[in-house]
Design a protein around this motif. Structure first.
Motif, PDB file in Angstrom:
ATOM      1  N   PHE A 222       0.839  -1.195   0.000  1.00 17.11           N
ATOM      2  CA  PHE A 222       0.000   0.000   0.000  1.00 17.11           C
ATOM      3  C   PHE A 222       0.878   1.250   0.000  1.00 17.11           C
ATOM      4  CE2 PHE A 222       0.796  -0.852   4.479  1.00 17.11           C
ATOM      5  CZ  PHE A 222       1.049   0.408   5.015  1.00 17.11           C
ATOM      6  N   THR A 223       0.242   2.380  -0.298  1.00 15.40           N
ATOM      7  CA  THR A 223       0.914   3.681  -0.264  1.00 15.40           C
ATOM      8  C   THR A 223       0.055   4.666   0.516  1.00 15.40           C
ATOM      9  OG1 THR A 223       1.962   3.317  -2.422  1.00 15.40           O
ATOM     10  CG2 THR A 223       1.827   5.597  -1.635  1.00 15.40           C
ATOM     11  N   LEU A 224       0.666   5.364   1.455  1.00 14.02           N
ATOM     12  CA  LEU A 224       0.013   6.439   2.191  1.00 14.02           C
ATOM     13  C   LEU A 224       0.462   7.762   1.577  1.00 14.02           C
ATOM     14  CD1 LEU A 224      -1.440   7.835   4.603  1.00 14.02           C
ATOM     15  CD2 LEU A 224       0.649   7.441   5.939  1.00 14.02           C
ATOM     16  N   LEU A 225      -0.501   8.545   1.083  1.00 17.59           N
ATOM     17  CA  LEU A 225      -0.199   9.846   0.474  1.00 17.59           C
ATOM     18  C   LEU A 225      -0.674  10.958   1.405  1.00 17.59           C
ATOM     19  CD1 LEU A 225      -1.630   7.900  -2.034  1.00 17.59           C
ATOM     20  CD2 LEU A 225      -0.385   9.640  -3.317  1.00 17.59           C
ATOM     21  N   GLU A 226       0.226  11.909   1.701  1.00 14.63           N
ATOM     22  CA  GLU A 226      -0.102  13.050   2.538  1.00 14.63           C
ATOM     23  C   GLU A 226       0.143  14.328   1.739  1.00 14.63           C
ATOM     24  OE1 GLU A 226       1.016  12.120   6.935  1.00 14.63           O
ATOM     25  OE2 GLU A 226       2.497  11.131   5.669  1.00 14.63           O
ATOM     26  N   PHE A 227      -0.644  15.375   2.006  1.00 17.19           N
ATOM     27  CA  PHE A 227      -0.688  16.532   1.127  1.00 17.19           C
ATOM     28  C   PHE A 227      -0.363  17.828   1.846  1.00 17.19           C
ATOM     29  CE2 PHE A 227      -3.775  13.318  -0.209  1.00 17.19           C
ATOM     30  CZ  PHE A 227      -3.254  12.989  -1.455  1.00 17.19           C
ATOM     31  N   PRO A 228       0.131  18.822   1.084  1.00 15.01           N
ATOM     32  CA  PRO A 228       0.387  20.139   1.663  1.00 15.01           C
ATOM     33  C   PRO A 228      -0.891  20.972   1.695  1.00 15.01           C
ATOM     34  CG  PRO A 228       0.981  20.161  -0.643  1.00 15.01           C
ATOM     35  CD  PRO A 228       0.539  18.743  -0.335  1.00 15.01           C
ATOM     36  N   LYS A 229      -0.804  22.159   2.238  1.00 15.17           N
ATOM     37  CA  LYS A 229      -1.948  23.067   2.244  1.00 15.17           C
ATOM     38  C   LYS A 229      -2.186  23.614   0.837  1.00 15.17           C
ATOM     39  CE  LYS A 229      -1.628  24.622   7.048  1.00 15.17           C
ATOM     40  NZ  LYS A 229      -1.472  25.786   7.961  1.00 15.17           N
ATOM     41  N   LEU A 230      -3.449  23.847   0.507  1.00 13.47           N
ATOM     42  CA  LEU A 230      -3.789  24.482  -0.760  1.00 13.47           C
ATOM     43  C   LEU A 230      -3.405  25.956  -0.700  1.00 13.47           C
ATOM     44  CD1 LEU A 230      -7.239  22.846  -1.376  1.00 13.47           C
ATOM     45  CD2 LEU A 230      -5.360  22.825  -3.006  1.00 13.47           C
ATOM     46  N   PRO A 231      -2.713  26.466  -1.709  1.00  5.05           N
ATOM     47  CA  PRO A 231      -2.261  27.855  -1.661  1.00  5.05           C
ATOM     48  C   PRO A 231      -3.396  28.869  -1.625  1.00  5.05           C
ATOM     49  CG  PRO A 231      -1.883  26.883  -3.835  1.00  5.05           C
ATOM     50  CD  PRO A 231      -2.259  25.764  -2.916  1.00  5.05           C
ATOM     51  N   ALA A 232      -4.520  28.565  -2.285  1.00  8.86           N
ATOM     52  CA  ALA A 232      -5.606  29.541  -2.391  1.00  8.86           C
ATOM     53  C   ALA A 232      -6.390  29.689  -1.092  1.00  8.86           C
ATOM     54  CB  ALA A 232      -6.551  29.160  -3.526  1.00  8.86           C
ATOM     55  N   THR A 233      -6.544  28.598  -0.355  1.00 12.75           N
ATOM     56  CA  THR A 233      -7.438  28.615   0.805  1.00 12.75           C
ATOM     57  C   THR A 233      -6.763  28.258   2.117  1.00 12.75           C
ATOM     58  OG1 THR A 233      -8.053  26.294   0.473  1.00 12.75           O
ATOM     59  CG2 THR A 233      -9.377  27.945  -0.679  1.00 12.75           C
ATOM     60  N   GLY A 234      -5.575  27.670   2.063  1.00 11.92           N
ATOM     61  CA  GLY A 234      -4.919  27.218   3.285  1.00 11.92           C
ATOM     62  C   GLY A 234      -5.478  25.917   3.822  1.00 11.92           C
ATOM     63  N   MET A 235      -6.424  25.307   3.073  1.00 13.65           N
ATOM     64  CA  MET A 235      -7.003  24.040   3.504  1.00 13.65           C
ATOM     65  C   MET A 235      -6.011  22.897   3.266  1.00 13.65           C
ATOM     66  SD  MET A 235     -10.766  24.536   1.766  1.00 13.65           S
ATOM     67  CE  MET A 235     -11.306  22.881   2.232  1.00 13.65           C
ATOM     68  N   THR A 236      -6.071  21.884   4.104  1.00 13.69           N
ATOM     69  CA  THR A 236      -5.247  20.686   3.926  1.00 13.69           C
ATOM     70  C   THR A 236      -6.164  19.495   3.680  1.00 13.69           C
ATOM     71  OG1 THR A 236      -3.522  21.533   5.390  1.00 13.69           O
ATOM     72  CG2 THR A 236      -3.525  19.165   4.953  1.00 13.69           C
ATOM     73  N   GLU A 237      -5.966  18.843   2.560  1.00 16.94           N
ATOM     74  CA  GLU A 237      -6.762  17.666   2.247  1.00 16.94           C
ATOM     75  C   GLU A 237      -6.322  16.484   3.105  1.00 16.94           C
ATOM     76  OE1 GLU A 237      -9.456  16.697  -0.322  1.00 16.94           O
ATOM     77  OE2 GLU A 237      -9.645  18.557   0.820  1.00 16.94           O
ATOM     78  N   PRO A 238      -7.249  15.654   3.554  1.00 17.18           N
ATOM     79  CA  PRO A 238      -6.884  14.491   4.365  1.00 17.18           C
ATOM     80  C   PRO A 238      -6.074  13.489   3.558  1.00 17.18           C
ATOM     81  CG  PRO A 238      -9.214  14.433   3.791  1.00 17.18           C
ATOM     82  CD  PRO A 238      -8.704  15.772   3.372  1.00 17.18           C
ATOM     83  N   PRO A 239      -5.276  12.669   4.221  1.00 17.81           N
ATOM     84  CA  PRO A 239      -4.450  11.683   3.517  1.00 17.81           C
ATOM     85  C   PRO A 239      -5.286  10.603   2.850  1.00 17.81           C
ATOM     86  CG  PRO A 239      -4.318  11.364   5.885  1.00 17.81           C
ATOM     87  CD  PRO A 239      -5.073  12.634   5.670  1.00 17.81           C
ATOM     88  N   VAL A 240      -4.644   9.895   1.926  1.00 20.74           N
ATOM     89  CA  VAL A 240      -5.299   8.827   1.158  1.00 20.74           C
ATOM     90  C   VAL A 240      -4.419   7.578   1.220  1.00 20.74           C
ATOM     91  CG1 VAL A 240      -6.021   8.071  -1.149  1.00 20.74           C
ATOM     92  CG2 VAL A 240      -6.443  10.419  -0.425  1.00 20.74           C
TER      93      VAL A 240
END
Length: 291
Positions: A222-240
């Motif tokens: 499996f692969t765990l993907l983690e994401f940075p904050k979105l530049p436009a909103t500062g929101m961080t998407e949950p990992p997948v």
């Protein structure tokens, strides 16, 4: 390009949340903007590349969305509209739609944590290794198709040199000893893995055969993907969590599922060799393959 995938997921998540709060079905939402239920489903799943601002306003009005959330959704839609075409679209004929989604997530990720019980991860495969896999999967495949897949794999690997991107890989010793393509191919592949351990953002560790029982034997690759904050909103998407299967792929996003896989990765890592010992093992096996 990286932000577009995250923006589409964030926008879809917000639209789905507000629709449910308003007590409306996906079909009803689709009727509001005169589109199909399938298209609206793709929007909420974060799979649609462009979402018109007129749709956002119409849905926000129907859902009773406040001004702050409306501005966030408009910002995400604008980010989508400004996104460039992803490079892998040129290889669309050589991949299934779910793998296309993986590449989008991978390009957007800030960190990958990968466990492999079989096969070297695609980000690390040499052309010869990737070519051998292609011939094994489809012996009748035309040579030009195989080379297109190899070319795509090499384009994908440029991500390893991006600032702000990191990869932590755990490999079963089986991956090093399974002679994909023969001894010469495996020798080259192991030397390539040893080289990659010198990158500042990459760690590779091996779980040896003689270790005690561990979760890696049970959970599968499996692969765990983690994401940075979105530049436009500062929101961080949950990992997948991405689970690749022979008959189909899975994307897991619910917090309990992600937590179980994250914990499993930690447990597997506890029985892995350290980086230096792993590198020496890979070079030693590469030398054996060359003899």
């Amino acid at each position: 390009m990286a932000g577009s995938t995250l923006a589409s997921r964030a926008l879809g998540r917000l639209l789905a949340h507000h629709r449910k709060q308003a007590g409306l079905t996906v079909y009803a939402a689709a009727q509001l903007v005169e589109t199909s239920q399938q298209t609206m489903g793709r929007v909420e799943d974060g799979l649609k590349a462009k979402v018109p601002q007129l749709w956002i306003h119409a849905l926000a009005d129907a859902y009773g969305v406040g001004d702050d959330d409306r501005r966030i959704m408009i910002g995400l839609a604008q980010e989508l509209a400004q996104a460039q075409k992803n490079w892998w679209r040129a290889y669309a004929d050589e991949m299934n739609p779910k793998f296309d989604h993986l590449l989008g997530l991978e390009q957007a990720a800030r960190r990958l944590s990968i466990w492999r019980s079989a096969l070297v991860p695609g980000l690390f495969q040499t052309p010869e290794y990737r070519r051998s896999i292609a011939w094994t999967e489809s012996p009748e495949m035309a040579p030009e198709q195989v080379e297109k897949r190899v070319e795509m794999a090499l384009r994908r690997q440029t991500r390893l040199h991006d600032a702000g991107f990191a990869v932590d890989v755990l490999l079963s010793e089986c991956v090093l000893r399974d002679r994909i393509g023969g001894a010469a191919v495996m020798g080259g592949q192991l030397r390539r893995l040893a080289e990659l351990t010198e990158l500042p953002n990459t760690t590779i560790r091996v779980v040896p055969f003689d270790t005690s029982a561990h979760l890696g034997s049970l959970v599968g690759s499996f692969t765990l993907l983690e994401f940075p904050k979105l530049p436009a909103t500062g929101m961080t998407e949950p990992p997948v969590i991405y689970v690749e299967g022979y008959a189909g792929d899975l994307y897991l996003e619910r917090e309990p599922e992600v937590r179980r896989y994250r914990d499993a990765f930690g447990e597997i890592g506890r029985v892995a060799l350290d980086g230096d010992t792993t590198r020496q093992l890979m070079l030693s096996l590469a030398k054996e393959y060359g003899e």
